[in-house]
Design a protein around this motif. Sequence first.
Motif, short mmCIF file in Angstrom:
data_model
loop_
_atom_site.label_atom_id
_atom_site.label_comp_id
_atom_site.label_asym_id
_atom_site.label_seq_id
_atom_site.Cartn_x
_atom_site.Cartn_y
_atom_site.Cartn_z
N ILE A 168 0.83 -1.20 0.00
CA ILE A 168 0.00 0.00 0.00
C ILE A 168 0.86 1.25 0.00
O ILE A 168 0.57 2.23 -0.68
CB ILE A 168 -0.94 -0.01 1.23
CG1 ILE A 168 -1.91 -1.18 1.13
CG2 ILE A 168 -1.70 1.30 1.32
CD1 ILE A 168 -2.80 -1.32 2.35
N LEU A 169 1.98 1.21 0.77
CA LEU A 169 2.88 2.35 0.83
C LEU A 169 3.50 2.63 -0.53
O LEU A 169 3.59 3.78 -0.96
CB LEU A 169 3.99 2.07 1.85
CG LEU A 169 5.05 3.17 2.02
CD1 LEU A 169 4.40 4.46 2.48
CD2 LEU A 169 6.13 2.72 3.00
N ILE A 170 3.90 1.57 -1.26
CA ILE A 170 4.48 1.74 -2.59
C ILE A 170 3.46 2.34 -3.55
O ILE A 170 3.78 3.25 -4.33
CB ILE A 170 4.99 0.38 -3.13
CG1 ILE A 170 6.16 -0.11 -2.27
CG2 ILE A 170 5.42 0.49 -4.58
CD1 ILE A 170 6.67 -1.48 -2.65
N GLU A 171 2.22 1.86 -3.52
CA GLU A 171 1.19 2.38 -4.39
C GLU A 171 0.91 3.86 -4.09
O GLU A 171 0.69 4.66 -5.00
CB GLU A 171 -0.08 1.55 -4.24
CG GLU A 171 0.03 0.15 -4.80
CD GLU A 171 -1.24 -0.66 -4.60
OE1 GLU A 171 -2.14 -0.16 -3.90
OE2 GLU A 171 -1.33 -1.77 -5.15
N ARG A 172 0.90 4.19 -2.79
CA ARG A 172 0.64 5.58 -2.41
C ARG A 172 1.77 6.49 -2.90
O ARG A 172 1.52 7.57 -3.43
CB ARG A 172 0.53 5.67 -0.89
CG ARG A 172 0.17 7.08 -0.37
CD ARG A 172 0.10 7.07 1.14
NE ARG A 172 -0.93 6.14 1.60
CZ ARG A 172 -1.09 5.81 2.88
NH1 ARG A 172 -0.27 6.32 3.80
NH2 ARG A 172 -2.04 4.99 3.24
N GLU A 198 5.04 -5.94 -7.26
CA GLU A 198 4.25 -4.98 -8.04
C GLU A 198 4.61 -5.11 -9.52
O GLU A 198 5.37 -4.30 -10.06
CB GLU A 198 4.52 -3.55 -7.55
CG GLU A 198 4.08 -3.26 -6.13
CD GLU A 198 2.56 -3.21 -6.00
OE1 GLU A 198 1.87 -3.04 -7.04
OE2 GLU A 198 2.06 -3.34 -4.88
N PRO A 199 4.08 -6.11 -10.21
CA PRO A 199 4.45 -6.33 -11.62
C PRO A 199 4.09 -5.16 -12.54
O PRO A 199 4.80 -4.88 -13.49
CB PRO A 199 3.67 -7.60 -12.00
CG PRO A 199 2.58 -7.71 -10.98
CD PRO A 199 3.13 -7.13 -9.72
N GLU A 200 2.95 -4.47 -12.25
CA GLU A 200 2.56 -3.34 -13.08
C GLU A 200 3.57 -2.19 -12.96
O GLU A 200 3.99 -1.58 -13.95
CB GLU A 200 1.16 -2.82 -12.71
CG GLU A 200 0.04 -3.82 -12.97
CD GLU A 200 -0.13 -4.82 -11.84
OE1 GLU A 200 0.60 -4.68 -10.83
OE2 GLU A 200 -0.97 -5.73 -11.97
N ILE A 201 3.96 -1.91 -11.69
CA ILE A 201 4.95 -0.85 -11.46
C ILE A 201 6.29 -1.25 -12.05
O ILE A 201 7.00 -0.42 -12.63
CB ILE A 201 5.09 -0.58 -9.95
CG1 ILE A 201 3.76 -0.09 -9.37
CG2 ILE A 201 6.19 0.45 -9.69
CD1 ILE A 201 3.78 0.13 -7.87
N ALA A 202 6.64 -2.52 -11.95
CA ALA A 202 7.90 -3.01 -12.52
C ALA A 202 7.94 -2.78 -14.02
O ALA A 202 8.97 -2.39 -14.57
CB ALA A 202 8.07 -4.49 -12.20
N LEU A 216 9.96 0.28 -18.72
CA LEU A 216 9.76 1.07 -19.93
C LEU A 216 10.40 2.45 -19.82
O LEU A 216 11.00 2.95 -20.79
CB LEU A 216 8.26 1.21 -20.22
CG LEU A 216 7.53 -0.09 -20.59
CD1 LEU A 216 6.04 0.16 -20.74
CD2 LEU A 216 8.09 -0.69 -21.88
N LEU A 217 10.29 3.07 -18.65
CA LEU A 217 10.90 4.39 -18.43
C LEU A 217 12.42 4.32 -18.54
O LEU A 217 13.05 5.20 -19.14
CB LEU A 217 10.49 4.95 -17.07
CG LEU A 217 9.03 5.42 -16.93
CD1 LEU A 217 8.74 5.82 -15.49
CD2 LEU A 217 8.74 6.57 -17.88
#
Length: 254
Positions: A2-6, A105-109, A114-115
């Motif tokens: 949750i902290l990473i998503e925030r 967090e595969p989506e964030i990964a 890509l970035l």
Amino acid sequence: MILIERQLFISIVILIVLFESLFIALFIMYRKGRIEKNPYILLLQKEWTILFHALFKWRTKNRVMNQENIYPFHKNSNYFYLFLALIHEQIIEMIVFHIYLKKEEPEIALIMLLLHIYSVIYMLGDYNLLRNTPFRIMKEQVVMRIGARRSLQFNVHEIDYIKPASIKYNKSGGIINEKKVFHGTAFPRILTIIFGISDELKYEIVFKKPIHARGYFGQKQEITKALIYLDKAEEFVGKLQNRMEKSVETSRSV
């Protein structure tokens, strides 16, 4: 998790606000006439140019670089070592982030991957564009393009004088960054301002009256002198002085 998503959400909001502020500022400058071309179209054109040089035009054409009155400015620049360091840093960071975030967090990964890939491609394109845009002297016109970052074009009769120069330092040892100056160097100016690192300054060209350079978005920048950090600065300056003398002789004969 949750902290990473925030933190990610906050970072995205901050980036959106910064980009919106930039676009608004560019639009205002465009409406005021400080930017001649539409800055958004110009931005897309420059992005495509950088990507093109990264993917399709890496090899410098010898027939271009061997022409007369062509003066590359990247060969002896400290930017080459910075470029290598940044490329390595981005690749290592990309691998570490991807391994760390892949399971949690595969989506964030994927976004981070890509970035990082884009940043590596962008740096490759930026450096290759610098290699392919040497300074040029075409009759009485002088063209200085620092890749896609900034550019300056002037006539030799606009030059007041040329003299040897060196970097100036303040009492605390920091580099003095003059205003209304065009820096003819491959080394990014923002890093010079932040870290106090620069290529070796060799000459300064002082103009009779202020002229305009162009920034990344095509904005006009009034300058009074151009500082030269060129590989073959003596040859470049000698050619300019020769053209200046011919220009004076032609004006007198007329």
